[in-house]
Write an enzyme that holds these catalytic residues in place. Structure first.
Site, PDB file in Angstrom:
ATOM      1  N   CYS A  28       0.817  -1.209   0.000  1.00  0.00           N
ATOM      2  CA  CYS A  28       0.000   0.000   0.000  1.00  0.00           C
ATOM      3  C   CYS A  28       0.853   1.263   0.000  1.00  0.00           C
ATOM      4  O   CYS A  28       0.516   2.252  -0.677  1.00  0.00           O
ATOM      5  CB  CYS A  28      -0.940  -0.005   1.194  1.00  0.00           C
ATOM      6  SG  CYS A  28      -0.099  -0.060   2.804  1.00  0.00           S
TER       7      CYS A  28
ATOM      8  N   HIS B 126      -1.886   0.852   7.132  1.00  0.00           N
ATOM      9  CA  HIS B 126      -2.258   1.161   5.758  1.00  0.00           C
ATOM     10  C   HIS B 126      -1.855   2.590   5.427  1.00  0.00           C
ATOM     11  O   HIS B 126      -1.672   3.427   6.331  1.00  0.00           O
ATOM     12  CB  HIS B 126      -3.770   0.980   5.582  1.00  0.00           C
ATOM     13  CG  HIS B 126      -4.228   0.971   4.160  1.00  0.00           C
ATOM     14  ND1 HIS B 126      -3.712   0.116   3.208  1.00  0.00           N
ATOM     15  CD2 HIS B 126      -5.172   1.714   3.507  1.00  0.00           C
ATOM     16  CE1 HIS B 126      -4.304   0.328   2.056  1.00  0.00           C
ATOM     17  NE2 HIS B 126      -5.192   1.303   2.208  1.00  0.00           N
TER      18      HIS B 126
ATOM     19  N   ASP C 127      -7.780   5.665  -2.669  1.00  0.00           N
ATOM     20  CA  ASP C 127      -6.987   4.534  -2.192  1.00  0.00           C
ATOM     21  C   ASP C 127      -6.608   3.640  -3.373  1.00  0.00           C
ATOM     22  O   ASP C 127      -7.435   2.855  -3.856  1.00  0.00           O
ATOM     23  CB  ASP C 127      -7.764   3.728  -1.149  1.00  0.00           C
ATOM     24  CG  ASP C 127      -6.894   2.702  -0.438  1.00  0.00           C
ATOM     25  OD1 ASP C 127      -5.736   2.524  -0.855  1.00  0.00           O
ATOM     26  OD2 ASP C 127      -7.372   2.104   0.534  1.00  0.00           O
TER      27      ASP C 127
END
Length: 689
Positions: free
Chosen positions: A414, A458, A474
């Protein structure tokens, strides 16, 4: 000249050694390896001396050992001073004390030092498991103290010591609970910061792509959350922690560093009032950092956190212990506002050189996008449509990491994708920033709360869109939607990399229901311990007291505590009096001795405390010579009764005891008659015996 260790009972010393080892266990990962080994070696040396296989060192050798270990300690500390290093030095001092434990006085000193060591453990370990280990160490040292006063030839003394100790603990437990609940929780006059050199697991104030993928191999708890209403869906659980807005080509960091704060303890009190429908309660583990985690559109309810710029929240001090705080969810206002010129420059900052292919890609995408929102969606579509992969095993990207990810490797975690998208947005003149925090969370036992672990860490992107303000994007959701919908385990199921380095973690074995059930039950116990025991602070106490009638405040709590202590002391006194009376009833021979003593005192004799039956017989002979023979016989009966070879507890002794007591009562009655005759003829004696 060496010390002689033979003055101490072996069993008492063995229990004291076991207590020391138990109290060292909670500090196993905090102490340097050499220091822990040295302490165990010094305690082992003392045991070898006790068993005669070694001799304790003399004064000069002890001084040499002490000087050497202190020198090593100073060299390893290297000028750093904190509560952590001070506690380590205290442990070293306890280890050295074993070399001069030669008599009872040294035993007592070491006992009290070990009790203090137990309190030091609570500075660093407060969860229920380690608290029980520390309590076990204290219990073992208390048994050692009892064995110090037990005759060496007493059988089963260790068992009896534990039983006596258990009885005393049960008697004092109600008083301890009452004091814990009602004793006023006033703010301390000073604060002790737990500044530690230990690295803590969790997000740091900077992010190099790859850092979070390493964090994802940890199943340690980050925080737990209790919602008053419905729990948000997994995809909506974005826990914002900090904003990273400065990029040097490899690492994202904060534009403004955290300001200096004076040392102090963090306020971990959030109260105990019932949650409102739109509120949620967070219990965060110690992180050593000031930032906390909250959902979008939250505002603080408890007074121990404050909001700073960027819709993130901070503690006044670093979280050196677990912290509980409360947040409230608000509806979106829909007002975007404007970015100042300074903020715009801040969120458009990029290094002047590097990642040229990515800069060109941004220009190409901008030409085909009419708006900033369309550009952001174009970047997401590229991630969604081209063969990008989400992995916990990304390749190394030492040079131009954004170019390498977007055009060559196409494999990352991520943080890699958030870094790349923020770079593209800024290269297209769209203000953007990286947000670091956690996403998701798994249900606790009975779904009473959420558990967010380190592998839920994250990173995502926020871009400034005119008339909408900061909007979340995202890229991970475009590449691996399973990560956002259900969690990391499902996202890397094919790769098989979930907690691959954490073989002892229960979370690794999600397909074993029994393991998961046991893990959740232990977590439930620890959660309630932290929330209701460790977190029982001043405001929490006031909230609890407010539920009682009478509008109880600090003053009333003080009166109530004093009253409870008075009642406890009164009950203890009554129990002692009743037990004393019961002891007299269970010892009829002792009652006869008391009567004999009072008879002599009435005749003017001064009977010293603890006078033996033979001394009472001599006093009787002085008062009434005619009673001399029966008095001596009565004294012999008493001595045989208490100290004769026949045990009073031996089976079959009941009828014989009755016969003895009847005989002693008759002899005491004869002594009384003779004393009265003497008093009638001559009057009270005027001389002391």
């Amino acid at each position: 000249m060496s010390l002689k260790p033979s003055l101490l009972p072996t069993r008492a010393l063995l229990w004291l050694l076991c207590g020391f080892l138990l109290l060292l266990l909670p500090q196993w990962d905090r102490l340097p390896v050499w220091l822990a080994a040295a302490c165990i070696a010094l305690a082992g040396w003392r045991w070898l001396a006790q068993t005669g296989r070694a001799r304790l060192p003399g004064r000069w050798l002890r001084l040499a050992i002490m000087g050497t270990l202190i020198a090593v300690y100073i060299a390893t500390v290297s000028g750093r001073f904190s509560v952590d290093t001070a506690a380590s030095f205290f442990v070293l001092a306890v280890g050295l004390k074993w070399l001069e434990t030669a008599n009872r006085r040294d035993f007592f000193v070491l006992f009290f030092i070990l009790v203090y060591l137990a309190t030091v453990n609570f500075l660093f370990r407060q969860d229920i498991g380690w608290s029980l280990v520390t309590l076990a160490g204290v219990v073992v040292t208390l048994v050692a103290l009892q064995l110090l006063h037990t005759p060496a030839d007493s059988r089963h003394s260790s068992f009896h010591g534990l039983r006596r100790l258990g009885g005393m603990l049960l008697k004092t437990l109600p008083v301890v609970i009452a004091l814990f609940v009602f004793f006023p929780r006033m703010a301390p006059l000073w604060s002790v910061p737990l500044v530690s050199d230990q690295a803590r697991t969790g997000l740091s104030d900077s992010m190099t792509p790859g850092d979070i993928s390493s964090l994802a191999q940890s199943s340690e708890r980050a925080f737990r959350v209790t919602f008053a209403g419905e729990t948000p869906e997994h995809r909506d659980r974005y826990w914002r922690g900090l904003i990273l807005d400065r990029f040097d080509g490899r690492t994202w960091s904060q534009w403004q560093q955290e300001p200096y704060r004076p040392l102090g303890r963090v306020n971990r009190d959030a109260g105990l009032e019932a949650l409102a429908d739109n509120e949620y309660d967070v219990l965060m583990e110690a992180s050593g950092q000031r930032w906390v985690y909250a959902l979008d559109n939250s505002r603080p309810v408890s007074a121990n956190i404050t909001e700073v710029s960027g819709r993130v929240f901070r503690l006044e001090r670093p979280a050196d212990t677990s912290v509980r705080y409360r947040m409230e969810l608000e509806r979106e206002t829909g007002t975007a506002g404007e970015l100042s010129p300074a903020e715009r420059r801040q969120y458009l900052q990029l290094p002047p050189q590097g990642n040229q292919r990515s800069r060109q890609l941004a220009r190409d995408l901008a030409m085909g996008a009419g708006t900033d929102l369309a550009f952001a969606n174009a970047v997401l579509n590229r991630f969604r449509e081209q063969p990008y992969y989400y992995t916990l095993r990304p390749p190394a990207m030492p040079d131009d990491p954004v170019d390498t990810l977007l055009f060559d490797a196409q494999r990352g975690f991520c943080a890699h994708y958030a870094s790349a998208m923020t770079f593209l947005l800024r290269a297209a003149d769209i203000p953007a920033r990286v947000v670091a925090g956690y996403q998701g969370g798994s249900p606790g036992p009975d779904e009473a709360y959420l558990i967010i672990r380190q592998y839920d860490a994250h990173a995502w992107v926020e871009a400034w869109i005119e008339e909408r303000g900061w909007v979340r994007f995202d890229p991970t959701a475009a590449i691996a939607p399973q990560r956002i919908e259900s969690g990391l385990r499902d996202a890397v199921a094919e790769e098989g990399s979930f907690l691959e380095d954490s073989w002892a973690s229960p979370q690794r074995y999600g397909d074993l229901p029994l393991v998961q059930w046991a893990s959740l039950q232990l977590d439930r116990i620890n959660y309630n311990w932290q929330r209701w025991v460790i977190g029982y602070q001043g405001q929490s106490q006031m909230d609890l007291m407010s539920r009682l009638p009478g509008n109880i405040g600090l003053r009333e709590l003080g009166y109530l505590t004093a009253g409870l202590m008075g009642v406890a002391l009164l009950v203890a006194a009554l129990v002692a009096a009743i037990r004393h009376g019961g002891a007299a009833r269970t010892d009829p021979a002792g009652v006869l001795v008391s009567r004999w003593t009072r008879l002599l005192q009435k005749r003017g004799s001064t009977v010293p405390a603890g006078a033996t039956p033979l001394e009472l017989a001599r006093m009787t002979e002085q008062q009434a010579p005619a009673a001399a023979a029966v008095a001596r016989a009565f004294a012999r009966d008493l001595n045989n009764h208490y100290y004769g070879s026949g045990s009073r507890s031996r089976p079959g002794r009941g009828s014989h005891r009755s016969t003895e007591l009847r005989l002693m009562r008759r002899r005491l009655a004869r002594i009384r008659r003779e004393l009265r005759k003497r008093s009638t003829v001559h009057g009270p004696a005027q001389h002391p015996s």
